[in-house]
Motif scaffolding. Structure first.
Motif, PDB file in Angstrom:
ATOM      1  N   ARG A  38       0.842  -1.199   0.000  1.00  0.00           N
ATOM      2  CA  ARG A  38       0.000   0.000   0.000  1.00  0.00           C
ATOM      3  C   ARG A  38       0.877   1.249   0.000  1.00  0.00           C
ATOM      4  N   THR A  93      -8.573   0.898  -5.323  1.00  0.00           N
ATOM      5  CA  THR A  93      -8.616  -0.520  -4.974  1.00  0.00           C
ATOM      6  C   THR A  93      -7.352  -0.900  -4.222  1.00  0.00           C
ATOM      7  N   ASP A  94      -7.466  -1.945  -3.416  1.00  0.00           N
ATOM      8  CA  ASP A  94      -6.396  -2.395  -2.538  1.00  0.00           C
ATOM      9  C   ASP A  94      -5.728  -3.627  -3.155  1.00  0.00           C
ATOM     10  N   ASN A  96      -3.679  -5.611  -1.908  1.00  0.00           N
ATOM     11  CA  ASN A  96      -3.653  -6.742  -0.979  1.00  0.00           C
ATOM     12  C   ASN A  96      -5.037  -7.335  -0.735  1.00  0.00           C
ATOM     13  N   ARG A  97      -5.990  -7.009  -1.572  1.00  0.00           N
ATOM     14  CA  ARG A  97      -7.286  -7.679  -1.588  1.00  0.00           C
ATOM     15  C   ARG A  97      -7.570  -8.239  -2.985  1.00  0.00           C
ATOM     16  N   TYR A 132      -5.787  -1.960   9.119  1.00  0.00           N
ATOM     17  CA  TYR A 132      -6.770  -1.132   8.407  1.00  0.00           C
ATOM     18  C   TYR A 132      -7.109   0.144   9.171  1.00  0.00           C
ATOM     19  N   ILE A 170     -13.019 -11.770   3.590  1.00  0.00           N
ATOM     20  CA  ILE A 170     -12.173 -10.762   2.952  1.00  0.00           C
ATOM     21  C   ILE A 170     -10.691 -11.138   3.002  1.00  0.00           C
ATOM     22  N   ASP A 171     -10.295 -11.990   3.962  1.00  0.00           N
ATOM     23  CA  ASP A 171      -8.901 -12.395   4.095  1.00  0.00           C
ATOM     24  C   ASP A 171      -8.464 -13.367   3.011  1.00  0.00           C
ATOM     25  N   THR A 173      -8.421 -13.106  -0.016  1.00  0.00           N
ATOM     26  CA  THR A 173      -7.793 -12.463  -1.172  1.00  0.00           C
ATOM     27  C   THR A 173      -6.506 -11.725  -0.786  1.00  0.00           C
ATOM     28  N   THR A 174      -5.952 -12.034   0.397  1.00  0.00           N
ATOM     29  CA  THR A 174      -4.707 -11.399   0.834  1.00  0.00           C
ATOM     30  C   THR A 174      -3.508 -12.252   0.443  1.00  0.00           C
TER      31      THR A 174
END
Length: 311
Positions: A38, A93-94, A96-97, A132, A170-171, A173-174
């Protein structure tokens, strides 16, 4: 040391986007280390830069054990870092996701796919991550409880705590989660800062990585033993919420001991500086996380506390 471009993407508005990596040693893929994904992860990039310097010196001394390759990627998202944006500047967009990524998808999906292609297959994966919420942590190792993890390996870093996290949707996609699914031993390391450099915790993180790699047979390196860490579950942390909106002033910092009912922060009226409400500890224990944000809303996470066993 070999410095190379791992991924390049031409853009119509600036110089090409590139991800650079530094390789040390040769042979089996032993360890991949990733820094700032990020755009505000300056501390994470800095820790990796110090590791590049350390590995360069160790390689010259012959301290990298034969048959092991180490890859360090200090910064993944230099575009966002250049413009001061935490997420991808064009659509927020992130990256790390977006793992494991898709090489025919949107820009951040392509970046994630290229990064994951470069780092998958390593025996160990270390990601210097950020939370976050803006704030400071006690330095620790975080491991996703996917069923593929080995929590005992986290203790080899010698940091004060190993935190086990039960993955949420959500995790999945890390980077950490996908590393584990692709059979790497994956760890996220958290230092005190994110968008500011903290030399003390950066040095602690560098020592932790060198300690770990020496203990798993990648480096020949003599270091002090570090901490005998406590293993805790993230769900067992006590959360302290802000009781009102206003100016937030913390009275306690990560690592401080607190008692149940003790005032550990306060909310001030932004126009008069009068105290609107105290922020009190919900349990006796130790401050694990403290928010670093001047203006807050009601019911934001101000602190996370590690409960005392007898509390």
């Amino acid at each position: 040391m070999k410095r190379e471009i791992l991924f390049r993407l031409d853009t119509p508005y600036r110089q090409p986007f590139a991800i650079e990596g530094f390789r040390f040693g040769s042979g089996e893929k032993a360890c991949a280390i990733v820094g700032g994904i990020r755009g505000n992860e300056v501390q994470q990039m800095y820790v990796c830069a110090r590791l590049v310097k350390a590995f360069s010196a160790l390689e010259e001394q012959g301290a990298l054990l034969p048959g092991n390759e180490i890859l360090v990627i200090p910064c993944v998202n230099r575009f966002s870092m250049n413009v001061g944006s935490r997420f991808w500047p064009m659509d927020q967009t992130d990256i790390n996701r977006m793992f494991p990524g898709y090489d025919q998808g949107e820009t951040t999906q392509r970046i994630a796919a290229a990064l994951f292609e470069a780092v998958k297959g390593y025996r160990y994966g270390i990601h210097f991550a950020s939370f976050y919420l803006p704030g400071d942590f006690v330095p620790h190792v975080r491991i996703m409880d996917t069923g593929y993890q080995t929590s005992s390996l986290g203790s080899l870093f010698g940091l004060p705590y190993v935190v086990m996290r039960t993955p949420k949707p959500i995790d999945t996609t890390t980077l950490n989660y996908n590393w584990q699914i692709w059979e790497s031993n994956a760890f996220s390391l958290y230092t005190r800062e994110t968008d500011r450099i903290d030399e003390a915790s950066a040095g602690q993180a560098v020592s932790a990585v060198l300690r770990y790699l020496s203990r798993v047979g990648v480096l020949k390196y003599t270091c002090h033993s570090g901490f005998m860490p406590s293993v805790i579950n993230e769900n067992d942390l006590a959360t302290v919420l802000t009781p009102a909106g206003g100016i937030f002033r913390a009275r306690k910092a990560p690592g401080d001991e607190v008692s149940y009912g003790e005032v550990i922060g306060e909310i001030l009226d932004p126009f008069t500086a009068d105290r609107l409400a105290p922020v009190t500890a919900t349990t006796s224990g130790l401050v694990f996380f403290a928010m670093d944000k001047p203006l807050v809303l009601e019911h934001e996470v101000a602190f996370k506390l590690i409960r005392r066993l007898h509390a």
